[in-house]
Design a protein around this motif. Structure first.
Motif, short mmCIF file in Angstrom:
data_model
loop_
_atom_site.label_atom_id
_atom_site.label_comp_id
_atom_site.label_asym_id
_atom_site.label_seq_id
_atom_site.Cartn_x
_atom_site.Cartn_y
_atom_site.Cartn_z
N UNK A 155 9.84 -13.75 -9.61
CA UNK A 155 10.67 -14.95 -9.57
C UNK A 155 12.13 -14.54 -9.53
N UNK A 156 12.88 -15.07 -8.58
CA UNK A 156 14.30 -14.80 -8.44
C UNK A 156 14.59 -13.30 -8.45
N UNK A 157 13.79 -12.55 -7.70
CA UNK A 157 14.02 -11.13 -7.55
C UNK A 157 13.58 -10.27 -8.71
N UNK A 158 12.91 -10.86 -9.70
CA UNK A 158 12.49 -10.13 -10.89
C UNK A 158 10.98 -10.14 -11.04
N UNK A 159 10.39 -8.97 -11.32
CA UNK A 159 8.97 -8.94 -11.69
C UNK A 159 8.89 -9.47 -13.12
N UNK A 167 0.86 -1.19 0.00
CA UNK A 167 0.00 0.00 0.00
C UNK A 167 0.89 1.23 0.00
N UNK A 168 0.57 2.20 -0.86
CA UNK A 168 1.32 3.45 -0.88
C UNK A 168 2.26 3.53 -2.07
N UNK A 169 3.13 4.54 -2.03
CA UNK A 169 4.00 4.84 -3.17
C UNK A 169 5.47 4.65 -2.87
N UNK A 170 5.79 3.96 -1.80
CA UNK A 170 7.19 3.79 -1.42
C UNK A 170 7.84 2.71 -2.30
N UNK A 171 8.47 3.18 -3.39
CA UNK A 171 9.07 2.24 -4.32
C UNK A 171 10.25 1.49 -3.71
N UNK A 172 10.93 2.13 -2.77
CA UNK A 172 12.09 1.49 -2.15
C UNK A 172 11.68 0.24 -1.39
N UNK A 173 10.57 0.33 -0.66
CA UNK A 173 10.07 -0.82 0.09
C UNK A 173 9.73 -1.96 -0.86
N UNK A 174 9.06 -1.62 -1.96
CA UNK A 174 8.69 -2.67 -2.93
C UNK A 174 9.93 -3.27 -3.57
N UNK A 217 13.50 -7.80 -4.53
CA UNK A 217 14.87 -8.30 -4.61
C UNK A 217 15.09 -9.51 -3.71
N UNK A 218 14.38 -9.56 -2.60
CA UNK A 218 14.55 -10.64 -1.64
C UNK A 218 13.61 -11.83 -1.88
#
Length: 283
Positions: A217-221, A180-187, A192-193
């Motif tokens: 999959x493997x850290x990739x959308x 939820x929200x716009x925090x791209x860093x969190x996403x 990545x993990x």
């Protein structure tokens, strides 16, 4: 997931075919060689960009199936590298087609229709479950009805699948992560993990429908802008087959039930949890 050789993480190993993988590694088509099929693969990179290239892509993906399987089994490539070579595969239609090439069975339609047949029985099991798991199940199903109403089929399916994780004593957040929200860093940190997972994203908590649903999959959308979570789960299952990936250990029972109970693939040998679930479903 199994660990990778040093310097490559996370990864997947070469596995032996499930009995349901009828076409685990078929022979090249008559008259075709690795060189001729590689030429078709390169042509596909252009074809997928063409406005009217759908039929060409479909035909060439069919023809290069054995070459693609050979590559997956021989090289065990990282998902990012494989997607770069075969971007056409990461599409709703082609994931369904690849799964049918592998197993001879439909993916999305079979998954959803069987889930619908089992839905009421699964909900009845959830209601009977006691203890802490029973409390979690009750809360989850109540939230589903409150947020979506009982007539929203996709939301009911999603609730039943999330609850299935809980029933099997696995965390549904390991399967589906809601942002939820716009925090791209969190996403980005989450993606990545993540080795295997589905994400939903909403701008605001109050939204009933996500702005985006996708697969990591493997850290990739690898695919996004999907219509609903049940569709995403069926496609994720199909991709695990297509890419020869093991089920993540924290969701091993969930995917076993998807494979052997919902999809009815290779159901001869079951874990105790899966067998107990079947016994209770058909009491």
């Amino acid at each position: 997931m199994t660990s990778k050789p040093q310097g490559r993480s996370p990864a997947f190993k070469i596995k032996r075919p499930k009995r349901s993988e009828v076409n685990y590694c078929p022979q090249f088509p008559v008259g075709e060689t690795e060189a001729t099929l590689e030429k078709l693969r390169v042509e596909l990179l252009t074809d997928i960009k063409l406005r009217n290239g759908k039929e060409m892509v479909k035909a060439k993906m069919e023809k290069t199936f054995s070459y693609r399987r050979y590559e997956v089994i021989r090289d065990a490539p990282m998902v990012q590298d494989f997607k770069g070579r075969w971007p056409a595969l990461f599409d709703v239609f082609e994931i369904n087609s690849e799964f049918k090439r592998l197993t001879t069975l439909p993916l999305q339609s079979r998954f959803l229709s069987k889930l619908d047949l089992l839905s009421r029985k699964l909900q009845a099991l959830y209601e009977k479950r006691g203890g802490q798991i029973g409390k979690k199940l009750k809360q989850l199903m109540e939230e589903m009805k409150t947020e979506s109403g009982e007539d929203d089929l996709d939301s009911v399916r999603e609730g039943v699948l999330r609850a299935l994780c809980v029933y099997l004593n696995e965390d549904p957040e390991n399967l589906i992560k809601d942002h939820v929200g716009h925090d791209n860093t969190v996403f980005e940190d989450y993606a990545e993990e993540t080795t295997v997972g589905i994400f939903t994203s909403r701008r605001h908590e109050a939204q009933s429908k996500p702005d985006d649903i996708g697969i990591i999959l493997e850290g990739q959308v690898v695919i996004q802008e999907l219509d609903n979570v049940p569709l995403a789960i069926s496609l994720l299952f199909g991709l695990l087959y297509a890419l020869n990936m093991d089920y993540p250990p924290q969701l091993r029972y969930f995917f076993e039930v998807v494979q052997k109970v919902i999809m009815e693939l290779d159901g001869g040998v079951l874990s105790r949890k899966a067998q107990a679930l079947i016994n209770r479903l058909y009491e």
